[in-house]
Scaffold this active site. Structure first.
Site, PDB file in Angstrom:
ATOM      1  N   THR A  10       0.803  -1.219   0.000  1.00 52.37           N
ATOM      2  CA  THR A  10       0.000   0.000   0.000  1.00 52.37           C
ATOM      3  C   THR A  10       0.839   1.274   0.000  1.00 52.37           C
ATOM      4  O   THR A  10       1.983   1.282   0.475  1.00 52.37           O
ATOM      5  CB  THR A  10      -0.907   0.007   1.251  1.00 52.37           C
ATOM      6  N   ASP A  11       0.230   2.345  -0.469  1.00 54.72           N
ATOM      7  CA  ASP A  11       0.828   3.676  -0.382  1.00 54.72           C
ATOM      8  C   ASP A  11       0.887   4.163   1.067  1.00 54.72           C
ATOM      9  O   ASP A  11       1.599   5.105   1.379  1.00 54.72           O
ATOM     10  CB  ASP A  11       0.048   4.672  -1.228  1.00 54.72           C
ATOM     11  N   TYR A  35      -1.907   0.488  10.096  1.00 55.62           N
ATOM     12  CA  TYR A  35      -2.039  -0.220   8.817  1.00 55.62           C
ATOM     13  C   TYR A  35      -0.755  -0.109   7.994  1.00 55.62           C
ATOM     14  O   TYR A  35      -0.188  -1.112   7.557  1.00 55.62           O
ATOM     15  CB  TYR A  35      -3.240   0.318   8.035  1.00 55.62           C
ATOM     16  N   LYS A  39       2.006  -3.137   7.191  1.00 54.28           N
ATOM     17  CA  LYS A  39       2.291  -3.491   5.789  1.00 54.28           C
ATOM     18  C   LYS A  39       3.791  -3.361   5.504  1.00 54.28           C
ATOM     19  O   LYS A  39       4.382  -4.205   4.830  1.00 54.28           O
ATOM     20  CB  LYS A  39       1.480  -2.622   4.825  1.00 54.28           C
ATOM     21  N   TRP A  60      -5.481   3.656  -3.511  1.00 54.17           N
ATOM     22  CA  TRP A  60      -6.830   4.111  -3.856  1.00 54.17           C
ATOM     23  C   TRP A  60      -7.545   3.096  -4.753  1.00 54.17           C
ATOM     24  O   TRP A  60      -8.148   3.441  -5.768  1.00 54.17           O
ATOM     25  CB  TRP A  60      -6.787   5.472  -4.530  1.00 54.17           C
TER      26      TRP A  60
END
Length: 192
Positions: A10-11, A35, A39, A60
């Site tokens: 994820t970003d 989160y 990750k 997104w």
């Protein structure tokens, strides 16, 4: 079994530091919450095992299926007279079908590494919502921008999490569509 491990990350591994240029795959992670931290720890653990891995950070993510921002905004802009949406967080929406196609391309000749994939371009959640409403023909909803501080959330999201996709394009020849073009395809699939 000498297999490949593909992890979707994820970003959210970025965000604590203020960025104004796309985040590169080798950039130090600076997560702002649990989160993103978990990750990032997961990525480091995978790398430490010595297995054959491809880690793909995305952002997104939306599709025609399930609960996601696009589907929620389609409903809200069709049913609410007015809506406030955050405009001070920027990134790039990612159509899940485009990500799936990129993964298929990568699996043809995988190479160990961390890569970034999202659609091309930059937008805010506000502009994303405006485009969702426009494409769907939901023109009666008055969509207004607001600051993140006006929208209380237990999650701290990165203010700027545009991902640099040069490595995935150069390594695998992945073609990355513009986010508006992919959004149009997704909404068209939903309407059908």
């Amino acid at each position: 079994v000498d297999g490949w491990l593909i992890q979707i990350s994820t970003d959210y591994v970025f965000g604590k530091e203020p960025y104004n240029v796309p985040c590169s795959p080798d950039q130090k992670g600076t997560p702002t919450g649990v989160y993103g931290t978990t990750k990032l720890h997961g990525e480091k653990r995978i790398i430490a095992t010595g297995c054959k891995y491809v880690i793909i950070r995305t952002a997104w993510l939306y599709s025609a299926f399930g609960k996601n921002f696009c589907n929620t905004m389609l409903t809200l802009t069709a049913t609410k007279p007015a809506l406030k949406v955050v405009f001070d967080q920027c990134g790039t929406p990612t159509y899940a079908l485009d990500l799936a196609n990129a993964i298929v391309t990568i699996l043809e000749k995988p190479q160990i590494g961390v890569y970034h994939y999202s659609n091309e371009g930059v937008t805010s959640w506000y502009d994303f919502t405006k485009m969702i409403a426009r494409i769907a023909g939901n023109t009666k909803c008055d969509i207004q921008p607001c600051y993140s501080s006006e929208y209380p959330s237990p999650v701290t999201r990165p203010a700027y999490s545009v991902l640099d996709k040069r490595t995935i394009k150069e390594t695998f020849g992945v073609k990355v569509p513009y986010w508006v073009d992919s959004l149009e395809k997704c909404i068209d699939n939903l309407i059908k």
